[in-house]
Design an enzyme around this catalytic site. Sequence first.
Site, PDB file in Angstrom:
ATOM      1  N   LYS A   3      18.611   9.766 -29.855  1.00 58.34           N
ATOM      2  CA  LYS A   3      19.036   9.592 -28.468  1.00 58.34           C
ATOM      3  C   LYS A   3      17.806   9.477 -27.570  1.00 58.34           C
ATOM      4  CE  LYS A   3      19.927  12.252 -25.077  1.00 58.34           C
ATOM      5  NZ  LYS A   3      19.389  11.407 -23.996  1.00 58.34           N
ATOM      6  N   GLU A  29       8.974  19.992 -29.589  1.00 55.48           N
ATOM      7  CA  GLU A  29       7.715  19.644 -28.901  1.00 55.48           C
ATOM      8  C   GLU A  29       8.011  19.750 -27.414  1.00 55.48           C
ATOM      9  OE1 GLU A  29       4.809  18.762 -30.270  1.00 55.48           O
ATOM     10  OE2 GLU A  29       5.456  18.534 -32.359  1.00 55.48           O
ATOM     11  N   CYS A  89       2.888  15.613 -21.855  1.00 57.14           N
ATOM     12  CA  CYS A  89       3.039  17.042 -22.140  1.00 57.14           C
ATOM     13  C   CYS A  89       1.691  17.703 -22.395  1.00 57.14           C
ATOM     14  CB  CYS A  89       3.984  17.261 -23.305  1.00 57.14           C
ATOM     15  SG  CYS A  89       3.635  16.194 -24.703  1.00 57.14           S
ATOM     16  N   GLU A  98       4.300  23.549 -15.274  1.00 55.28           N
ATOM     17  CA  GLU A  98       4.022  22.159 -15.619  1.00 55.28           C
ATOM     18  C   GLU A  98       4.517  21.273 -14.473  1.00 55.28           C
ATOM     19  OE1 GLU A  98       6.307  20.398 -18.883  1.00 55.28           O
ATOM     20  OE2 GLU A  98       4.440  19.557 -19.633  1.00 55.28           O
TER      21      GLU A  98
HETATM   22  P1  NAD Z   1      14.748  17.202 -20.538  1.00 51.99           P
HETATM   23  O1  NAD Z   1      14.304  18.218 -21.506  1.00 51.99           O
HETATM   24  O2  NAD Z   1      15.913  17.511 -19.676  1.00 51.99           O
HETATM   25  O3  NAD Z   1      15.090  15.840 -21.289  1.00 51.99           O
HETATM   26  C1  NAD Z   1      14.514  15.446 -22.528  1.00 51.99           C
HETATM   27  C2  NAD Z   1      15.591  14.828 -23.403  1.00 51.99           C
HETATM   28  O4  NAD Z   1      16.574  15.816 -23.725  1.00 51.99           O
HETATM   29  C3  NAD Z   1      16.369  13.690 -22.753  1.00 51.99           C
HETATM   30  O5  NAD Z   1      16.688  12.735 -23.737  1.00 51.99           O
HETATM   31  C4  NAD Z   1      17.620  14.384 -22.254  1.00 51.99           C
HETATM   32  O6  NAD Z   1      18.716  13.516 -22.114  1.00 51.99           O
HETATM   33  C5  NAD Z   1      17.880  15.369 -23.369  1.00 51.99           C
HETATM   34  N1  NAD Z   1      18.669  16.532 -23.012  1.00 51.99           N
HETATM   35  C6  NAD Z   1      18.844  17.098 -21.784  1.00 51.99           C
HETATM   36  N2  NAD Z   1      19.641  18.178 -21.877  1.00 51.99           N
HETATM   37  C7  NAD Z   1      19.977  18.321 -23.182  1.00 51.99           C
HETATM   38  C8  NAD Z   1      20.754  19.260 -23.908  1.00 51.99           C
HETATM   39  N3  NAD Z   1      21.350  20.280 -23.307  1.00 51.99           N
HETATM   40  N4  NAD Z   1      20.867  19.103 -25.245  1.00 51.99           N
HETATM   41  C9  NAD Z   1      20.248  18.082 -25.878  1.00 51.99           C
HETATM   42  N5  NAD Z   1      19.520  17.166 -25.245  1.00 51.99           N
HETATM   43  C10 NAD Z   1      19.353  17.281 -23.908  1.00 51.99           C
HETATM   44  O7  NAD Z   1      13.518  16.822 -19.652  1.00 51.99           O
HETATM   45  P2  NAD Z   1      13.575  16.020 -18.241  1.00 51.99           P
HETATM   46  O8  NAD Z   1      14.659  16.506 -17.378  1.00 51.99           O
HETATM   47  O9  NAD Z   1      13.535  14.597 -18.565  1.00 51.99           O
HETATM   48  O10 NAD Z   1      12.218  16.498 -17.626  1.00 51.99           O
HETATM   49  C11 NAD Z   1      12.130  17.789 -17.052  1.00 51.99           C
HETATM   50  C12 NAD Z   1      10.779  18.385 -17.353  1.00 51.99           C
HETATM   51  O11 NAD Z   1      10.569  18.472 -18.760  1.00 51.99           O
HETATM   52  C13 NAD Z   1       9.604  17.568 -16.870  1.00 51.99           C
HETATM   53  O12 NAD Z   1       9.348  17.813 -15.536  1.00 51.99           O
HETATM   54  C14 NAD Z   1       8.512  18.033 -17.778  1.00 51.99           C
HETATM   55  O13 NAD Z   1       7.950  19.209 -17.307  1.00 51.99           O
HETATM   56  C15 NAD Z   1       9.217  18.316 -19.069  1.00 51.99           C
HETATM   57  N6  NAD Z   1       9.072  17.219 -20.034  1.00 51.99           N
HETATM   58  C16 NAD Z   1       8.260  17.392 -21.096  1.00 51.99           C
HETATM   59  C17 NAD Z   1       8.110  16.355 -22.001  1.00 51.99           C
HETATM   60  C18 NAD Z   1       7.236  16.456 -23.173  1.00 51.99           C
HETATM   61  O14 NAD Z   1       6.789  15.444 -23.662  1.00 51.99           O
HETATM   62  N7  NAD Z   1       7.000  17.639 -23.689  1.00 51.99           N
HETATM   63  C19 NAD Z   1       8.767  15.156 -21.814  1.00 51.99           C
HETATM   64  C20 NAD Z   1       9.631  15.027 -20.721  1.00 51.99           C
HETATM   65  C21 NAD Z   1       9.759  16.068 -19.854  1.00 51.99           C
END
Ligand code: NAD
Length: 478
Positions: free
Chosen positions: A184, A258, A292, A389
């Site tokens: 996904k 990660e 990240c 972050e």
């Molecule tokens: P997120 O964790 O909400 O989203 C990451 C992925 O997880 C997306 O594909 C999202 O649709 C999915 N997701 C969301 N809720 C889920 C759930 N309950 N179960 C399974 N999958 C789920 O991150 P975001 O909202 O896109 O970003 C928020 C913060 O996360 C950013 O501000 C940043 O600090 C951090 N982030 C970190 C990374 C990284 O590479 N480590 C990447 C993106 C964001």
Amino acid sequence: MAVFEYAPAPESRAIVAIASHYGLFIGGEFVEAEDGHPFKTVNPATEEVLAEVTAAGPRDVDRAVRAARAAQEKVWGPMPAQDRAKYLYRIARIVQERSRELAVLESLDNGKPIRESRDVDLPLAAAWFFHYAGWADKLPYAGLGPDPRPLGVAGQVIPWNFPLLMLAWKIAPALACGNTVVLKPAETTPLTALAFADICRQAGLPAGVVNIVTGAGETGAALVSHDGVDKVAFTGSTEVGRQIAQTLAGTRKRLTLELGGKAANIVFDDAPLDQAVEGIVNGIFFNQGHVCCAGSRLLVQESIHDEVLDRLKQRMTTLRVGDPLDKNTDIGAINSPAQLAKIAELSEAGQAEGAERWSAPCELPQQGYWFPPTLFTGVTQAHRIAREEIFGPVLSVLTFRTPAEAVDKANNTPYGLSAGVWTEKGSRILWTAERLRAGVVWANTFNKFDPASPFGGYKESGYGREGGRQGLEAYLAH
Ligand code: NAD
Ligand code: MG
């Protein structure tokens, strides 16, 4: 303070054909959702709608998992490893052949500069498939026992900051080890994953080996909690990662996470300053800071603080912010209004808590989501901008006097993904790296990635390693 003006040098988007509507990629074909709903993905640099895509519902996720299961048991698992390798090599070559198209598509959907999607994301995505293609028939030599076996079906959820590259990090090792996948992509950046589905068809990959279900958090939650998934791999926020770990606790599912980071980039007084300034800029402004492992905390030795800051500000005034498809652009658009709001909120907190804010003077486009390259001086360890972050182009500058103080401050974080060390002395690099609690430590460089090198974190940055021989372990029973 541009020395001379640049003429616009836009990459043509004519190379990409974006459909107006996309279904889900299940069992080797694009299908319409049974219980999903449509949503739109936009270009964050213009707010233009690029396409309507489909949020998969629980029944759609179930179909995808069952397609992956059937393909794993009947085709991909039993296939001789050399033949699996041939498919992975074929995919790697097609990614290379279509790299211009994929780079433009990535920049359109994500907002990152074409210079980065073209020179970083795409070459690395291809390299990941080449690397793991090479492992497919050598698994007995990976140090995981004489006969390591695939786990089965992997459910993989990835973020929006490196959409195609994170797909490659997830899919390449899973397939090399004989697993099939349901992946996904993030809701704001689904298009390169859907283009990858087309690449799987072009490569003749057997139906069901790779399934792509688009959607937001609900779709992700349905996937990771599905009973038919044997292994979950997640990259994203620490908050969601923690939630997934709770959901999976006590189940038989294997999990790798990660998550976020708050990396220290440590500059000692004997560092080569021009290179260090380039490394600081690359560390925090690469990919708009949506990284990240970004070097978001600069720790600079007190005696060189003023000189480093002068040079850094000077360099920041030359960064070109704007059209991601312009080949001269250094900093593109912020990926979403939600992320922009988060960056703005934390920056305001930095000011309110007493740190001094400075942004490079630049004109931001009227449409789209933008944030200027920004730094904060006078930051203390108690400030939110030193602890949380930000995931944007915002650098917090702290100082230290002794190497021991640098290490203490660097490690004073709930995260532990990466760090950087800048010094002329090899012995000091080793002394510092040994004491840093971070999965990756870069010396006199930053944000360097290689498929042969494992990547991953400590503490709230997650667990498990991706990349290299170590990355195979997450996808094998042994
Ligand atoms: P997120 O964790 O909400 O989203 C990451 C992925 O997880 C997306 O594909 C999202 O649709 C999915 N997701 C969301 N809720 C889920 C759930 N309950 N179960 C399974 N999958 C789920 O991150 P975001 O909202 O896109 O970003 C928020 C913060 O996360 C950013 O501000 C940043 O600090 C951090 N982030 C970190 C990374 C990284 O590479 N480590 C990447 C993106 C964001
Ligand atoms: Mg988008």
